[in-house]
Design a protein around this motif. Sequence first.
Motif, PDB file in Angstrom:
ATOM      1  N   SER A   3      24.138  34.190  45.865  1.00  0.00           N
ATOM      2  CA  SER A   3      25.251  34.789  45.120  1.00  0.00           C
ATOM      3  C   SER A   3      24.768  35.938  44.247  1.00  0.00           C
ATOM      4  O   SER A   3      25.450  36.961  44.116  1.00  0.00           O
ATOM      5  CB  SER A   3      25.938  33.723  44.266  1.00  0.00           C
ATOM      6  OG  SER A   3      25.032  33.164  43.319  1.00  0.00           O
ATOM      7  N   TRP A   4      23.560  35.785  43.652  1.00  0.00           N
ATOM      8  CA  TRP A   4      23.026  36.869  42.833  1.00  0.00           C
ATOM      9  C   TRP A   4      22.576  38.048  43.702  1.00  0.00           C
ATOM     10  O   TRP A   4      22.654  39.202  43.265  1.00  0.00           O
ATOM     11  CB  TRP A   4      21.850  36.371  41.987  1.00  0.00           C
ATOM     12  CG  TRP A   4      22.302  35.526  40.831  1.00  0.00           C
ATOM     13  CD1 TRP A   4      22.156  34.181  40.693  1.00  0.00           C
ATOM     14  CD2 TRP A   4      22.991  35.985  39.666  1.00  0.00           C
ATOM     15  NE1 TRP A   4      22.715  33.758  39.517  1.00  0.00           N
ATOM     16  CE2 TRP A   4      23.235  34.851  38.856  1.00  0.00           C
ATOM     17  CE3 TRP A   4      23.431  37.230  39.230  1.00  0.00           C
ATOM     18  CZ2 TRP A   4      23.893  34.932  37.647  1.00  0.00           C
ATOM     19  CZ3 TRP A   4      24.091  37.322  38.016  1.00  0.00           C
ATOM     20  CH2 TRP A   4      24.321  36.178  37.237  1.00  0.00           C
ATOM     21  N   PHE A   7      25.599  39.967  44.364  1.00  0.00           N
ATOM     22  CA  PHE A   7      25.968  40.721  43.163  1.00  0.00           C
ATOM     23  C   PHE A   7      25.082  41.956  42.992  1.00  0.00           C
ATOM     24  O   PHE A   7      25.565  43.041  42.641  1.00  0.00           O
ATOM     25  CB  PHE A   7      25.855  39.814  41.937  1.00  0.00           C
ATOM     26  CG  PHE A   7      26.201  40.502  40.638  1.00  0.00           C
ATOM     27  CD1 PHE A   7      27.514  40.782  40.310  1.00  0.00           C
ATOM     28  CD2 PHE A   7      25.202  40.889  39.747  1.00  0.00           C
ATOM     29  CE1 PHE A   7      27.841  41.415  39.122  1.00  0.00           C
ATOM     30  CE2 PHE A   7      25.524  41.527  38.562  1.00  0.00           C
ATOM     31  CZ  PHE A   7      26.841  41.796  38.247  1.00  0.00           C
ATOM     32  N   LEU A 219      30.384  31.238  44.245  1.00  0.00           N
ATOM     33  CA  LEU A 219      29.531  31.239  43.059  1.00  0.00           C
ATOM     34  C   LEU A 219      29.492  32.612  42.394  1.00  0.00           C
ATOM     35  O   LEU A 219      29.460  32.716  41.161  1.00  0.00           O
ATOM     36  CB  LEU A 219      28.114  30.802  43.434  1.00  0.00           C
ATOM     37  CG  LEU A 219      27.930  29.318  43.721  1.00  0.00           C
ATOM     38  CD1 LEU A 219      26.499  29.034  44.171  1.00  0.00           C
ATOM     39  CD2 LEU A 219      28.261  28.490  42.493  1.00  0.00           C
ATOM     40  N   GLU A 220      29.512  33.663  43.215  1.00  0.00           N
ATOM     41  CA  GLU A 220      29.533  35.010  42.650  1.00  0.00           C
ATOM     42  C   GLU A 220      30.781  35.216  41.801  1.00  0.00           C
ATOM     43  O   GLU A 220      30.726  35.813  40.716  1.00  0.00           O
ATOM     44  CB  GLU A 220      29.488  36.049  43.764  1.00  0.00           C
ATOM     45  CG  GLU A 220      29.433  37.487  43.250  1.00  0.00           C
ATOM     46  CD  GLU A 220      29.415  38.500  44.378  1.00  0.00           C
ATOM     47  OE1 GLU A 220      29.382  39.710  44.079  1.00  0.00           O
ATOM     48  OE2 GLU A 220      29.432  38.084  45.558  1.00  0.00           O
ATOM     49  N   VAL A 222      32.339  32.906  40.176  1.00  0.00           N
ATOM     50  CA  VAL A 222      32.134  32.140  38.937  1.00  0.00           C
ATOM     51  C   VAL A 222      31.228  32.913  37.986  1.00  0.00           C
ATOM     52  O   VAL A 222      31.486  32.971  36.770  1.00  0.00           O
ATOM     53  CB  VAL A 222      31.536  30.759  39.252  1.00  0.00           C
ATOM     54  CG1 VAL A 222      31.180  30.024  37.957  1.00  0.00           C
ATOM     55  CG2 VAL A 222      32.513  29.930  40.076  1.00  0.00           C
ATOM     56  N   TRP A 223      30.146  33.519  38.527  1.00  0.00           N
ATOM     57  CA  TRP A 223      29.239  34.294  37.660  1.00  0.00           C
ATOM     58  C   TRP A 223      29.963  35.493  37.048  1.00  0.00           C
ATOM     59  O   TRP A 223      29.762  35.813  35.880  1.00  0.00           O
ATOM     60  CB  TRP A 223      28.017  34.786  38.448  1.00  0.00           C
ATOM     61  CG  TRP A 223      27.214  33.742  39.154  1.00  0.00           C
ATOM     62  CD1 TRP A 223      26.586  33.852  40.363  1.00  0.00           C
ATOM     63  CD2 TRP A 223      26.927  32.415  38.701  1.00  0.00           C
ATOM     64  NE1 TRP A 223      25.944  32.699  40.708  1.00  0.00           N
ATOM     65  CE2 TRP A 223      26.129  31.786  39.699  1.00  0.00           C
ATOM     66  CE3 TRP A 223      27.269  31.667  37.578  1.00  0.00           C
ATOM     67  CZ2 TRP A 223      25.686  30.482  39.598  1.00  0.00           C
ATOM     68  CZ3 TRP A 223      26.827  30.359  37.472  1.00  0.00           C
ATOM     69  CH2 TRP A 223      26.050  29.787  38.465  1.00  0.00           C
ATOM     70  N   LEU A 224      30.800  36.144  37.856  1.00  0.00           N
ATOM     71  CA  LEU A 224      31.545  37.288  37.329  1.00  0.00           C
ATOM     72  C   LEU A 224      32.494  36.853  36.206  1.00  0.00           C
ATOM     73  O   LEU A 224      32.631  37.542  35.185  1.00  0.00           O
ATOM     74  CB  LEU A 224      32.346  37.956  38.456  1.00  0.00           C
ATOM     75  CG  LEU A 224      31.525  38.622  39.572  1.00  0.00           C
ATOM     76  CD1 LEU A 224      32.442  39.151  40.655  1.00  0.00           C
ATOM     77  CD2 LEU A 224      30.651  39.733  39.017  1.00  0.00           C
ATOM     78  N   THR A 226      32.029  34.286  34.272  1.00  0.00           N
ATOM     79  CA  THR A 226      31.187  33.930  33.133  1.00  0.00           C
ATOM     80  C   THR A 226      30.794  35.167  32.337  1.00  0.00           C
ATOM     81  O   THR A 226      30.892  35.194  31.098  1.00  0.00           O
ATOM     82  CB  THR A 226      29.919  33.202  33.610  1.00  0.00           C
ATOM     83  OG1 THR A 226      30.284  32.044  34.362  1.00  0.00           O
ATOM     84  CG2 THR A 226      29.062  32.784  32.427  1.00  0.00           C
ATOM     85  N   LEU A 227      30.339  36.204  33.056  1.00  0.00           N
ATOM     86  CA  LEU A 227      29.950  37.443  32.376  1.00  0.00           C
ATOM     87  C   LEU A 227      31.139  38.060  31.643  1.00  0.00           C
ATOM     88  O   LEU A 227      31.006  38.557  30.514  1.00  0.00           O
ATOM     89  CB  LEU A 227      29.387  38.434  33.397  1.00  0.00           C
ATOM     90  CG  LEU A 227      28.029  38.066  34.024  1.00  0.00           C
ATOM     91  CD1 LEU A 227      27.665  39.071  35.117  1.00  0.00           C
ATOM     92  CD2 LEU A 227      26.942  38.027  32.959  1.00  0.00           C
ATOM     93  N   ALA A 278      37.255  31.116  36.061  1.00  0.00           N
ATOM     94  CA  ALA A 278      36.260  30.666  37.043  1.00  0.00           C
ATOM     95  C   ALA A 278      36.938  29.957  38.215  1.00  0.00           C
ATOM     96  O   ALA A 278      36.610  30.221  39.384  1.00  0.00           O
ATOM     97  CB  ALA A 278      35.251  29.732  36.368  1.00  0.00           C
TER      98      ALA A 278
END
Length: 295
Positions: A3-4, A7, A219-220, A222-224, A226-227, A278
């Motif tokens: 996922s990272w 990104f 997951l990407e 979710v990370w976006l 979160t940020l 999320a």
Amino acid sequence: AASWKHFARNLWIGLATVFVFTVALLSVNVLIGTNVMLERVVAFFEEKIDVTVTFETGTPEAMLTQARFYVQSFPQTASVTLVSPQEALEAFKERNKNNPKILEALSELSTNPLGAQLVIKAKETEDYPFLLSAVRNPQFQPFIRSSSYDDHRDAISSIEDAAQSVRLFGSGLVAIFALFGLLAAFNAIRVAIYTQREEIAIMRLVGATSAYIRGPFVLEGVWLATLACLLTAFVVATVVYFGEPRLQQFFSGSETGIAEFYLANWPMLFFSQFAIMACLSALVSWIAVGRYIKR
């Protein structure tokens, strides 16, 4: 890890998505803060309202004290202040210090023309009619000269209407901005996935499972989210920290209520916004990737 990598390979699109997420969340937080401040404005003006019951001159001190304790005994009463005739006269002179004719007329009187006063504050503005009817009972009515409630009736009614309008209008705007903000954020996610449609198709051709393909994109998302939530929290905290002192001048130096609200409710606000963003971003990512898996 995948996922990272997604990104990093689509850094600018990812940053754009975070920006859209942040704008959506900031829109909601600005409206929440505005609603809190307007509620504080209503409360500020409600605190300024009181009702003054003026007694006839020569009313016995025992009767005044009994009237004060009587009104204070009601649960609707916030406070009752007994103002002596001399204190009422000094306050009247202070209010009219720029009117020499009134002061000259007072100086010609041999006695104090003002009687004692009861200054009544109710817990709720709708309690004033009840408290006034209570103090005007047959025991005290013969000693009462006047009350100032009629002067405040329109102000009290206007404040009650304003409070209700603020609640309804603020809630509606929060819902509308949240909806349009989320739609814009979801379109940003779909664009980010669209740029990788060929990669998704290749992974499908070599036998990758649907869950394996979808996982990194979910997951990407979710990370976006979160940020975006962290960036929103930083911006809101900065604005509140520097903006609160400047807004206090409109409240006669008292607190606006915004900083207090966010300090008391930031865990609920942060985690609820994060959970919503999320979950919805993950759901949109799952659905958007599925369109290209089926091709």
